[in-house]
Scaffold this motif. Structure first.
Motif, mmCIF file in Angstrom:
data_model
loop_
_atom_site.group_PDB
_atom_site.id
_atom_site.type_symbol
_atom_site.label_atom_id
_atom_site.label_comp_id
_atom_site.label_asym_id
_atom_site.label_seq_id
_atom_site.Cartn_x
_atom_site.Cartn_y
_atom_site.Cartn_z
ATOM 1 N N GLU A 129 38.579 30.479 42.818
ATOM 2 C CA GLU A 129 39.374 31.537 43.437
ATOM 3 C C GLU A 129 39.254 31.537 44.966
ATOM 4 O O GLU A 129 39.941 30.763 45.639
ATOM 5 C CB GLU A 129 39.001 32.890 42.836
ATOM 6 N N GLU A 175 30.255 33.358 40.240
ATOM 7 C CA GLU A 175 31.343 33.368 41.210
ATOM 8 C C GLU A 175 30.855 33.275 42.655
ATOM 9 O O GLU A 175 31.360 32.489 43.435
ATOM 10 C CB GLU A 175 32.206 34.611 41.014
ATOM 11 N N ARG A 194 48.584 41.333 43.444
ATOM 12 C CA ARG A 194 47.316 40.676 43.069
ATOM 13 C C ARG A 194 47.230 40.355 41.577
ATOM 14 O O ARG A 194 46.552 41.055 40.819
ATOM 15 C CB ARG A 194 46.101 41.507 43.511
ATOM 16 N N GLU A 200 42.804 32.904 39.644
ATOM 17 C CA GLU A 200 41.981 33.892 38.970
ATOM 18 C C GLU A 200 41.372 33.285 37.706
ATOM 19 O O GLU A 200 40.176 33.393 37.469
ATOM 20 C CB GLU A 200 42.828 35.111 38.605
ATOM 21 N N GLU A 247 45.768 39.069 38.439
ATOM 22 C CA GLU A 247 44.444 38.641 37.977
ATOM 23 C C GLU A 247 44.634 37.935 36.635
ATOM 24 O O GLU A 247 45.403 37.000 36.543
ATOM 25 C CB GLU A 247 43.518 39.864 37.898
ATOM 26 N N ARG A 265 32.476 38.254 48.186
ATOM 27 C CA ARG A 265 33.259 37.707 47.088
ATOM 28 C C ARG A 265 34.482 36.961 47.580
ATOM 29 O O ARG A 265 34.787 35.882 47.127
ATOM 30 C CB ARG A 265 33.692 38.807 46.117
ATOM 31 N N CYS A 307 36.153 32.439 39.058
ATOM 32 C CA CYS A 307 36.375 33.829 38.682
ATOM 33 C C CYS A 307 36.539 33.934 37.177
ATOM 34 O O CYS A 307 35.593 33.762 36.447
ATOM 35 C CB CYS A 307 37.558 34.372 39.477
ATOM 36 N N ASP A 322 45.358 35.333 42.680
ATOM 37 C CA ASP A 322 44.890 36.664 43.069
ATOM 38 C C ASP A 322 44.859 36.846 44.582
ATOM 39 O O ASP A 322 43.841 36.624 45.220
ATOM 40 C CB ASP A 322 43.503 36.934 42.479
ATOM 41 N N ASP A 378 41.611 44.255 35.797
ATOM 42 C CA ASP A 378 41.240 42.940 36.327
ATOM 43 C C ASP A 378 41.259 41.884 35.228
ATOM 44 O O ASP A 378 42.123 41.017 35.196
ATOM 45 C CB ASP A 378 39.854 43.057 36.984
ATOM 46 N N ASP A 430 31.078 36.013 36.188
ATOM 47 C CA ASP A 430 32.371 36.689 36.043
ATOM 48 C C ASP A 430 32.931 36.379 34.662
ATOM 49 O O ASP A 430 32.823 37.172 33.748
ATOM 50 C CB ASP A 430 33.332 36.267 37.157
HETATM 51 FE FE1 FEO Z 1 37.387 37.176 41.351
HETATM 52 FE FE2 FEO Z 1 40.486 38.033 41.277
HETATM 53 O O1 FEO Z 1 38.767 38.455 40.986
#
Ligand code: FEO
Ligand code: CA
Ligand code: CA
Length: 691
Positions: A290, A183, A482, A369, A484, A29, A275, A388, A589, A162
């Motif tokens: 992302e 994603e 982080r 994000e 999101e 990811r 994302c 993110d 998230d 996503d």
């Molecule tokens: Fe793709 Fe920040 O989660």
């Protein structure tokens, strides 16, 4: 809230920086972002007018795009959102759906579990709407896992949805448009071992990225939906790495956006690692590019002109995807500018399958994000966005122009330009002291650049937009854990941000009021013992109140509405709600709101022994902070989406990367969800009340 002595006595375990996510999820990811040096070494401090506008939107959409019947679901509130409450102006319009819909559903919270299913409360049902490999466009071949080709993948539903959005159908009440992102891919789970050569695997994986637009129709039970056969619709579309995008805004055409294939610096093929996202008031979809850095590797030393920029974005030339073997533009030595053409917010018009999607340079370049819109009282568009990465920032964009709700085709065309000019800001969060027992304080939006004037010394407008992280580093924003989803509550007008976790908080950066948790309690199985782990492992939900309820205001107040974790963890905080009455929650998230204004939170990487899930929590009134788990997702998956339809009868989610656990393979999967095959097929699920 401070770390208690009791907790310090617990054994500190090293669960690694990845939470409960498998090493494979981290690799595929985000290119093992948590194992890389933290890109931000700047030294900065850590850290629906529903009723009134629905009619306007309906007329806009009807006239502008041939869209009628339903108001646009989920678009954040324009006008005086902050003053609209269920008890006042919006009451008449929302009363019916509030009375029966997602905001007032009564349910017994789902208990933490590790079932390979989507587990919903008693009285609810979960159906798969579409999954990896299902046909999207008319001539898509039937999915055959043993006969995958890039040509087929570009016509079938991609991997790992996503973002999930549901928009009204242009002219049919019983239909809608489902828009999703794809994603990233997980090749060991997608391809039978030894059945394909390396080049085919890379080509199919590449073709399985992008976005899908899928027409759906209502099922027999209220709230249920199923996909329309591709031959019965003209609206379906698969956007993939062969789809032409146009770069617009102030940086479009800049030398650093030019490549051998594109001397104009305005044409890019494809969108990557999309994302989260959001809807616009004019009926389009925004999507965040992302962890785009992981797709680039190099056959020779990196271009020394760009080392600082590459480093700040984690572009190391050691991307593990190997796409340079199938497309030379992913070889940094051959095309050093290609990565500058990713990392943007893209906008697609799902109502016109022939339209050219766009990448808006005005909204800055970072590990986006997602992006969520609201309208200020005067009609200016305000977009909130998170970058993110551990220690990165929250951003806000304010358009120069105003939304035209007149509903003409001319108005729609004008609205489609709103994200090309305006001002980009970055957030700074200051604590007010711990004396009040709440993590809260004040904040400011620091301007970075307008479309004509840079506010960052030594950087041009285009410099700021292409190297937004480097520009932001210079103006002293707050390093967050982080960021999101960042999304406006259409009922109370406040902004909510999911800060998912940061294993390095307290180790690389000290705690402060805005970043309070440096040691967390985690568990590895349901009912197992809680043990201490370094850093902020369970995350926060941040609540931002714009000064005067005005999204144009450059100041705000803030509080951590939720300090997530197991209620037994003394650092947790559920807006003051009694802890013994809430569901444990970890790693928020993606966010959504129902018509009541309740916040819905999906999680990714929960470290409390249960699978990830979806939670509902009121943000106002006596139940503010009452977190209740609505569902859990299968083995190895995170909960993506979520999306609540405008009629409040359906909750859409995307269980992403089922079966993505360490050592799982196509032949030995840890999940076979949705149990249609011997291997997992990530897809989209709708949850609704049984009759
Ligand atoms: Fe793709 Fe920040 O989660
Ligand atoms: Ca305080
Ligand atoms: Ca996410």
């Amino acid at each position: 809230m401070t770390t208690t002595p009791t907790r310090r006595l617990l054994p500190l375990v090293s669960t690694g920086p990845h939470g409960s996510r498998s090493h494979k999820t981290c690799q595929y990811r985000c290119g093992n972002a948590c194992d890389q040096p933290v890109p931000n070494s700047s030294g900065n401090p850590e850290f629906r007018d529903i009723a009134a506008q629905a009619l306007a939107r309906r007329s806009v959409l009807k006239a502008g795009a041939g869209i009628g019947a339903l108001s646009l679901a989920g678009v954040a509130a324009p006008a005086a959102a902050s003053s609209v409450t269920v008890g006042s102006l919006a009451e008449a319009a929302v009363a019916a759906k509030v009375a029966h819909g997602a905001g007032t559903w009564e349910f017994t919270p789902v208990a933490p579990n590790t079932d390979d299913q989507v587990i919903v409360p008693e009285g609810f049902k979960a159906n798969v709407v579409i999954a990896w490999g299902d046909p999207v466009v008319k001539d898509a071949p039937t999915f055959d896992v043993n006969n995958q080709t890039p040509g087929a993948a570009e016509k079938q539903f991609g991997y790992n949805a996503d973002y999930v959005g549901v928009l009204p159908h242009p002219d049919k009440e019983d239909r809608a448009l489902l828009v999703t992102n794809h994603e990233y891919t997980d090749e060991p789970l997608m391809f039978p071992t030894g059945a394909y050569d390396d080049i085919t695997i890379k080509q199919v994986a590449m073709a399985s990225h992008g976005m899908s637009v899928v027409e759906i129709k209502r099922g027999r039970t209220l709230g249920s939906w199923k996909r329309v056969k591709p031959r019965d619709t003209t609206l379906n579309r698969r956007i993939h790495t062969g789809t032409k995008f146009e770069l617009d805004g102030p940086a479009a055409g800049h030398d650093r956006l030019k490549t051998k294939a594109d001397s104009t610096g305005t044409v890019v093929y494809g969108t990557l690692n999309n994302c989260a996202g959001g809807l616009t008031p004019w009926g389009t979809v925004l999507s965040g590019e992302e962890n785009f850095n992981q797709y680039f590797d190099t056959s020779a030393p990196l271009d020394t002109r760009y080392l600082d920029s590459y480093k700040r974005y984690g572009i190391t030339g050691t991307g593990t995807r190997g796409w340079k073997d199938v497309a030379s533009r992913f070889d940094l030595a051959r095309e050093p500018h290609e990565p500058f053409r990713f990392g943007w917010i893209v906008e697609i018009d799902p109502y016109d399958p022939r339209s050219t999607p766009r990448k808006h340079t005005m909204l800055g370049r970072f590990k986006h994000e997602g992006a969520n819109c609201t309208l200020a009282d005067n009609g200016q568009v305000v977009v909130y966005m998170g970058d993110d990465e551990r220690g990165d920032y929250i951003y806000k964009f304010v358009s120069a122009g105003t939304f035209d709700a007149s509903g003409t085709e001319q108005a729609r065309q004008k609205n489609l330009e709103l994200l090309t000019a305006g001002t980009l800001f970055v957030g700074k969060f200051t604590g007010d002291g711990a004396g009040d027992g709440v993590h809260d304080g004040s904040g400011a939006w620091i301007p970075l650049t307008s479309d004509t004037t840079s506010y960052v010394e030594g950087m041009s407008v285009a410099d700021v937009l292409i190297d937004t992280r480097l520009a932001a580093d210079k103006v002293g924003p707050t390093r967050m854990d982080r960021p999101e989803d960042v999304e406006v509550n259409p009922v109370n007008g406040k902004v909510y941000a999911a800060l998912t976790n940061n294993s390095d908080r307290g180790r690389k950066w000290p705690a402060d009021e805005a970043n309070p948790v440096t040691s967390s309690l985690v568990r590895s199985e349901p009912g197992g013992p809680l043990v201490a782990a370094t850093g902020n492992r369970n995350g926060y939900v941040l609540e931002i109140s714009p000064t005067g309820g005005d999204h144009l205001a450059e100041t705000f107040s803030w509080d951590l509405m939720l300090v997530c974790g197991d209620p037994a963890d003394p650092v947790t905080y559920f807006a003051g709600y009694p802890k013994q009455l809430v569901s444990p929650i970890s790693c928020p998230d993606n966010l959504a709101f129902d018509a009541v204004g309740n916040l819905w939170i999906s999680t990714d990487g929960a470290v409390l022994g249960s699978h990830d899930g979806l939670f509902r929590v009121p943000v106002e009134g006596p139940n503010r902070g009452k977190v209740q788990q609505f569902l859990t997702v299968p083995v190895g998956a995170e909960t993506c989406g979520p999306f609540i339809t405008e009629d409040q009868n359906s909750v859409f989610i995307a269980p992403q990367h089922p079966g993505e656990t360490d050592d799982a393979t196509f032949e030995a999967p840890s999940s076979t969800w949705p149990h249609t095959d011997s291997f997992p097929r990530p897809g989209v699920v709708v949850v609704y009340k049984k009759k």
